[in-house]
Motif scaffolding. Sequence first.
Motif, PDB file in Angstrom:
ATOM      1  N   UNK A   1       0.858  -1.183   0.000  1.00 12.75           N
ATOM      2  CA  UNK A   1       0.000   0.000   0.000  1.00 12.75           C
ATOM      3  C   UNK A   1       0.892   1.231   0.000  1.00 12.75           C
ATOM      4  N   UNK A   2       0.468   2.277  -0.669  1.00 11.34           N
ATOM      5  CA  UNK A   2       1.152   3.553  -0.593  1.00 11.34           C
ATOM      6  C   UNK A   2       0.116   4.661  -0.618  1.00 11.34           C
ATOM      7  N   UNK A   3       0.448   5.767   0.030  1.00 11.65           N
ATOM      8  CA  UNK A   3      -0.510   6.861   0.070  1.00 11.65           C
ATOM      9  C   UNK A   3       0.012   8.048   0.847  1.00 11.65           C
ATOM     10  N   UNK A   4      -0.873   8.950   1.156  1.00 16.16           N
ATOM     11  CA  UNK A   4      -0.522  10.139   1.928  1.00 16.16           C
ATOM     12  C   UNK A   4      -1.141  10.044   3.313  1.00 16.16           C
ATOM     13  N   UNK A   5      -0.591  10.787   4.256  1.00 18.37           N
ATOM     14  CA  UNK A   5      -1.150  10.871   5.597  1.00 18.37           C
ATOM     15  C   UNK A   5      -0.912  12.283   6.111  1.00 18.37           C
ATOM     16  N   UNK A   6      -1.595  12.654   7.169  1.00 17.84           N
ATOM     17  CA  UNK A   6      -1.510  14.016   7.692  1.00 17.84           C
ATOM     18  C   UNK A   6      -0.856  13.997   9.064  1.00 17.84           C
ATOM     19  N   UNK A   7       0.460  14.261   9.140  1.00 21.01           N
ATOM     20  CA  UNK A   7       1.106  14.310  10.453  1.00 21.01           C
ATOM     21  C   UNK A   7       0.657  15.550  11.228  1.00 21.01           C
ATOM     22  N   UNK A   8       0.663  15.444  12.531  1.00 20.65           N
ATOM     23  CA  UNK A   8       0.244  16.539  13.401  1.00 20.65           C
ATOM     24  C   UNK A   8       1.272  16.705  14.505  1.00 20.65           C
ATOM     25  N   UNK A   9       1.738  17.927  14.718  1.00 19.29           N
ATOM     26  CA  UNK A   9       2.648  18.202  15.836  1.00 19.29           C
ATOM     27  C   UNK A   9       1.791  18.442  17.067  1.00 19.29           C
TER      28      UNK A   9
ATOM     29  N   UNK B   1       3.973  27.314  21.048  1.00 17.80           N
ATOM     30  CA  UNK B   1       3.055  27.734  22.087  1.00 17.80           C
ATOM     31  C   UNK B   1       2.945  26.668  23.153  1.00 17.80           C
ATOM     32  N   UNK B   2       2.954  27.069  24.409  1.00 14.46           N
ATOM     33  CA  UNK B   2       2.848  26.130  25.518  1.00 14.46           C
ATOM     34  C   UNK B   2       4.187  25.562  25.915  1.00 14.46           C
ATOM     35  N   UNK B   3       4.151  24.622  26.852  1.00 18.33           N
ATOM     36  CA  UNK B   3       5.390  24.028  27.353  1.00 18.33           C
ATOM     37  C   UNK B   3       5.299  22.506  27.413  1.00 18.33           C
ATOM     38  N   UNK B   4       4.305  21.911  26.768  1.00 19.61           N
ATOM     39  CA  UNK B   4       4.144  20.455  26.772  1.00 19.61           C
ATOM     40  C   UNK B   4       5.206  19.780  25.921  1.00 19.61           C
ATOM     41  N   UNK B   5       5.305  18.461  26.054  1.00 21.22           N
ATOM     42  CA  UNK B   5       6.222  17.678  25.235  1.00 21.22           C
ATOM     43  C   UNK B   5       5.773  17.700  23.780  1.00 21.22           C
ATOM     44  N   UNK B   6       6.739  17.677  22.868  1.00 22.11           N
ATOM     45  CA  UNK B   6       6.448  17.683  21.435  1.00 22.11           C
ATOM     46  C   UNK B   6       6.289  16.239  20.962  1.00 22.11           C
ATOM     47  N   UNK B   7       5.170  15.940  20.317  1.00 25.66           N
ATOM     48  CA  UNK B   7       4.908  14.645  19.694  1.00 25.66           C
ATOM     49  C   UNK B   7       4.513  14.878  18.244  1.00 25.66           C
TER      50      UNK B   7
ATOM     51  N   UNK C   1       5.098   9.687  17.459  1.00 28.18           N
ATOM     52  CA  UNK C   1       6.531   9.762  17.703  1.00 28.18           C
ATOM     53  C   UNK C   1       6.759  10.712  18.872  1.00 28.18           C
ATOM     54  N   UNK C   2       7.452  10.255  19.897  1.00 28.40           N
ATOM     55  CA  UNK C   2       7.853  11.110  21.020  1.00 28.40           C
ATOM     56  C   UNK C   2       9.212  11.708  20.681  1.00 28.40           C
ATOM     57  N   UNK C   3       9.370  13.009  20.874  1.00 29.53           N
ATOM     58  CA  UNK C   3      10.631  13.661  20.542  1.00 29.53           C
ATOM     59  C   UNK C   3      11.486  13.861  21.791  1.00 29.53           C
ATOM     60  N   UNK C   4      12.772  13.518  21.662  1.00 30.89           N
ATOM     61  CA  UNK C   4      13.738  13.647  22.736  1.00 30.89           C
ATOM     62  C   UNK C   4      14.911  14.496  22.260  1.00 30.89           C
TER      63      UNK C   4
ATOM     64  N   UNK D   1      12.627  14.769  27.255  1.00 32.59           N
ATOM     65  CA  UNK D   1      11.623  15.162  26.276  1.00 32.59           C
ATOM     66  C   UNK D   1      11.944  16.538  25.715  1.00 32.59           C
ATOM     67  N   UNK D   2      11.665  16.707  24.439  1.00 38.87           N
ATOM     68  CA  UNK D   2      11.787  17.999  23.778  1.00 38.87           C
ATOM     69  C   UNK D   2      10.451  18.703  23.955  1.00 38.87           C
ATOM     70  N   UNK D   3      10.446  19.924  24.467  1.00 34.27           N
ATOM     71  CA  UNK D   3       9.194  20.606  24.800  1.00 34.27           C
ATOM     72  C   UNK D   3       8.968  21.833  23.928  1.00 34.27           C
ATOM     73  N   UNK D   4       7.697  22.250  23.861  1.00 28.97           N
ATOM     74  CA  UNK D   4       7.352  23.447  23.102  1.00 28.97           C
ATOM     75  C   UNK D   4       7.948  24.693  23.736  1.00 28.97           C
ATOM     76  N   UNK D   5       8.223  24.664  25.038  1.00 27.76           N
ATOM     77  CA  UNK D   5       8.877  25.795  25.688  1.00 27.76           C
ATOM     78  C   UNK D   5      10.247  26.089  25.099  1.00 27.76           C
ATOM     79  N   UNK D   6      10.891  25.062  24.548  1.00 32.40           N
ATOM     80  CA  UNK D   6      12.205  25.247  23.923  1.00 32.40           C
ATOM     81  C   UNK D   6      12.090  25.821  22.518  1.00 32.40           C
ATOM     82  N   UNK D   7      10.877  25.869  21.992  1.00 30.08           N
ATOM     83  CA  UNK D   7      10.651  26.388  20.650  1.00 30.08           C
ATOM     84  C   UNK D   7      10.066  27.793  20.711  1.00 30.08           C
TER      85      UNK D   7
END
Length: 163
Positions: A37-45, A77-83, A124-127, A140-146
């Motif tokens: 199978x091949x196709x597209x998907x919509x990733x979300x940060x 925006x925010x300080x939660x973990x980035x996924x 995917x959990x970002x570290x 964890x990599x957080x939105x506060x760092x961005x």
Amino acid sequence: DGNLIIGTAGHGIDFSATADAGGTGVTMSNELLDDYEEGTWTPLAGGSSGATVSQAGYYVRVGTMVTVWGFVRRTAGGSNNVDIEQLPYQANEECVFIPIRWWYGSGTAMHRIMGEIRNNESHVRLYKQTGTLTDATDSYFTWGEVSNGYDAQFSFHCSYRVD
């Protein structure tokens, strides 16, 4: 029209007439190709209170292996973990580590972080890793760092096993 159609679930193209894998420590367990199978998907940060600016994803599944390519651009925006959420399939193995490129602003400031997909998860959990090569610490990599006033952009690709 010339296409081979497998009309029953659990069947596929049988390669058992070909030579088995050779070499020390190699054990072949399956020679049936039963999914493509091949196709597209919509990733979300995920984890951000910011807005998604753009995203794109493409995937290919061959048998029990899925390879995904993705790009997400989001305002910080925010300080939660980035996924990175909404992978096309749930993983069927304990850990997959993924190198991810992260950049912000004009693209001149760039940092490397790692992603992990855990068993039975579809995100995917970002570290980030700090310290030295012999004394490193993962966190964890957080939105506060961005939250430096720029959009965060993540591009990645990985392969992982599925059921």
